[in-house]
Scaffold this motif. Structure first.
Motif, short mmCIF file in Angstrom:
data_model
loop_
_atom_site.label_atom_id
_atom_site.label_comp_id
_atom_site.label_asym_id
_atom_site.label_seq_id
_atom_site.Cartn_x
_atom_site.Cartn_y
_atom_site.Cartn_z
N SER A 191 0.83 -1.21 0.00
CA SER A 191 0.00 0.00 0.00
C SER A 191 0.86 1.26 0.00
CB SER A 191 -0.93 0.01 1.22
OG SER A 191 -1.82 -1.10 1.19
N GLY A 192 2.07 1.16 0.53
CA GLY A 192 2.97 2.31 0.59
C GLY A 192 3.46 2.78 -0.76
N ILE A 193 3.25 1.97 -1.81
CA ILE A 193 3.68 2.35 -3.16
C ILE A 193 2.68 3.30 -3.82
CG2 ILE A 193 4.18 1.45 -5.48
CD1 ILE A 193 5.12 -1.14 -4.18
N LYS A 194 1.42 3.22 -3.41
CA LYS A 194 0.37 4.02 -4.04
C LYS A 194 0.71 5.51 -3.98
CE LYS A 194 -3.44 0.83 -3.09
NZ LYS A 194 -4.72 0.64 -2.34
N ASP A 195 0.49 6.17 -5.11
CA ASP A 195 0.71 7.63 -5.23
C ASP A 195 2.18 8.04 -5.15
OD1 ASP A 195 -2.10 8.02 -5.37
OD2 ASP A 195 -2.23 8.00 -3.19
N PHE A 196 3.09 7.07 -5.26
CA PHE A 196 4.52 7.42 -5.26
C PHE A 196 4.84 8.27 -6.49
CE2 PHE A 196 8.84 6.38 -6.77
CZ PHE A 196 9.58 6.87 -5.71
N ASP A 197 5.56 9.35 -6.30
CA ASP A 197 5.97 10.21 -7.41
C ASP A 197 7.19 11.02 -6.99
OD1 ASP A 197 6.26 11.94 -9.56
OD2 ASP A 197 4.11 12.33 -9.75
N VAL A 198 8.32 10.71 -7.61
CA VAL A 198 9.57 11.40 -7.27
C VAL A 198 10.15 12.13 -8.48
CG1 VAL A 198 11.18 9.50 -7.77
CG2 VAL A 198 11.65 11.03 -5.84
N ARG A 199 9.35 12.29 -9.53
CA ARG A 199 9.86 12.87 -10.77
C ARG A 199 10.48 14.26 -10.57
NH1 ARG A 199 4.62 11.85 -14.45
NH2 ARG A 199 3.68 12.15 -12.37
N ASP A 200 9.84 15.09 -9.75
CA ASP A 200 10.36 16.44 -9.56
C ASP A 200 11.67 16.48 -8.79
OD1 ASP A 200 8.23 17.49 -10.92
OD2 ASP A 200 7.08 18.03 -9.11
N GLU A 201 11.94 15.41 -8.02
CA GLU A 201 13.16 15.38 -7.21
C GLU A 201 14.34 14.71 -7.90
OE1 GLU A 201 10.28 14.33 -3.74
OE2 GLU A 201 9.89 14.81 -5.84
N LEU A 202 14.09 14.05 -9.02
CA LEU A 202 15.19 13.33 -9.69
C LEU A 202 16.32 14.27 -10.10
CD1 LEU A 202 13.38 10.69 -11.95
CD2 LEU A 202 14.57 10.31 -9.79
N LYS A 203 15.97 15.52 -10.35
CA LYS A 203 17.01 16.50 -10.73
C LYS A 203 18.02 16.73 -9.62
CE LYS A 203 14.25 20.52 -9.30
NZ LYS A 203 13.10 19.73 -8.78
N ASN A 204 17.67 16.33 -8.39
CA ASN A 204 18.59 16.50 -7.26
C ASN A 204 19.63 15.39 -7.16
OD1 ASN A 204 17.17 18.82 -6.42
ND2 ASN A 204 15.69 17.59 -5.27
N ILE A 205 19.47 14.35 -7.97
CA ILE A 205 20.45 13.25 -7.96
C ILE A 205 21.67 13.67 -8.77
CG2 ILE A 205 20.90 10.85 -8.61
CD1 ILE A 205 17.94 10.26 -8.14
N GLN A 206 22.81 13.74 -8.12
CA GLN A 206 24.02 14.22 -8.78
C GLN A 206 25.01 13.11 -9.12
OE1 GLN A 206 24.21 17.48 -9.71
NE2 GLN A 206 22.14 17.59 -8.85
N CYS A 207 24.85 11.94 -8.50
CA CYS A 207 25.81 10.85 -8.73
C CYS A 207 25.47 10.11 -10.03
CB CYS A 207 25.79 9.88 -7.55
SG CYS A 207 24.25 8.95 -7.38
N PRO A 208 26.43 9.35 -10.56
CA PRO A 208 26.16 8.54 -11.75
C PRO A 208 25.10 7.47 -11.46
CG PRO A 208 28.52 8.76 -11.37
CD PRO A 208 27.85 9.26 -10.15
N VAL A 209 24.21 7.25 -12.44
CA VAL A 209 23.11 6.31 -12.29
C VAL A 209 23.05 5.37 -13.49
CG1 VAL A 209 20.61 6.04 -11.99
CG2 VAL A 209 21.76 8.07 -11.06
N LEU A 210 22.86 4.09 -13.21
CA LEU A 210 22.58 3.10 -14.26
C LEU A 210 21.14 2.65 -14.06
CD1 LEU A 210 23.24 1.11 -16.55
CD2 LEU A 210 24.17 -0.45 -14.81
N VAL A 211 20.32 2.81 -15.09
CA VAL A 211 18.93 2.37 -15.05
C VAL A 211 18.81 1.10 -15.90
CG1 VAL A 211 16.53 3.02 -15.48
CG2 VAL A 211 18.21 4.79 -14.91
#
Length: 265
Positions: A191-211
């Motif tokens: 239930s904790g997944i419902k309404d999850f949205d971090v799109r606006d905060e992704l710009k704050n990630i500064q380290c290298p990321v592999l998706v």
């Protein structure tokens, strides 16, 4: 020697974890949503991630004990960050799968000092009607106290058809071992997944990321991985499998090596 399940105690909660390896670098794994705790599979996880043992000390975290009735992905991420700080882990190499990938996005955005590199596997930056459909079905089965059906529907969503058919009987057996307490815990975490949205905060990630995603992911879809990489821009690399499903992190034979190579380069 069996892996010891340890406990980190903070002012607000306790959280179980296990560790293996003897390397100077720190690798943290945040598993996805599961019906029963990954702590039960410590030996299997160690074997799966054997390539990390010499250069990394690996920590695998469970969710906190004594869950509150409402416990969002952000709460999970922040509690995990507190546990990491309690263990004096910083500058870690972080891998999160599925729900663990959602948590990893929050940690990398809100606690940049904790993360040196991050890998996001089979995850999403937000949940909407399309990728929440299977989630609602899982919660309904858990509320109905039908763990065998839950295991079957869960497995069918995660794995390719031929793999699901191969392990169907084993999944039924695993379902028969699920307690009411485990079902209640699953309901809260799902239930904790419902309404999850971090799109606006992704710009704050500064380290290298592999998706890492898979074209045949039936849980969050393939577009979610592409979307994360697009938002992150030059900080991110994207790799898409095809045919391993949502659980590519368990199915693809080179998955762990791919993570390892990204971390050491």
């Amino acid at each position: 020697m069996c892996i010891k399940i340890e406990n980190v105690h903070t002012e607000e909660f306790d959280m179980r974890y296990f560790r293996f390896g003897n390397g100077e670098k720190t690798f943290v794994i945040l598993p996805g949503l599961s019906i029963q705790s990954v702590m039960n599979s410590a030996e299997a996880v160690k074997k799966e991630y054997a390539v990390f043992e010499e250069e990394f000390t690996t920590y695998v975290f469970d969710r906190r004990e004594n869950l509150p009735e409402v416990y969002t992905v952000r709460n999970m991420a922040r509690d995990t960050a507190v546990a990491m700080k309690e263990l004096k882990l910083n500058g870690v190499y972080l891998f999160g799968a599925s729900q663990g990938g959602m948590m990893s996005q929050v940690i990398a955005a809100e606690y940049p000092e904790l993360v040196k590199k991050v890998v996001l596997g089979s995850t999403a930056s937000h949940i909407d009607g399309k990728n929440a459909k299977s989630l609602g079905g899982w919660i309904d089965l858990a509320r109905a106290e039908d763990p065998v059906s839950l295991y079957l529907v869960f497995g069918e969503s995660l794995y390719p058809k031929e793999v699901f058919e191969q392990y169907k009987e084993m999944l039924k057996t695993m379902g028969s071992t699920v307690s009411k307490e485990e079902l209640q815990r699953f309901i809260i975490l799902a239930s904790g997944i419902k309404d999850f949205d971090v799109r606006d905060e992704l710009k704050n990630i500064q380290c290298p990321v592999l998706v890492i995603g898979d074209e045949t992911d039936k849980v969050v879809g393939a577009d979610t991985s592409v979307e994360i990489a697009k938002i992150l821009g030059e900080n991110a690399e994207l790799y898409m499998y095809d045919g391993y499903g949502h659980a590519a992190y368990d199915m693809a034979p080179d998955y762990q090596k791919r993570i390892y190579e990204f971390f050491i380069k």
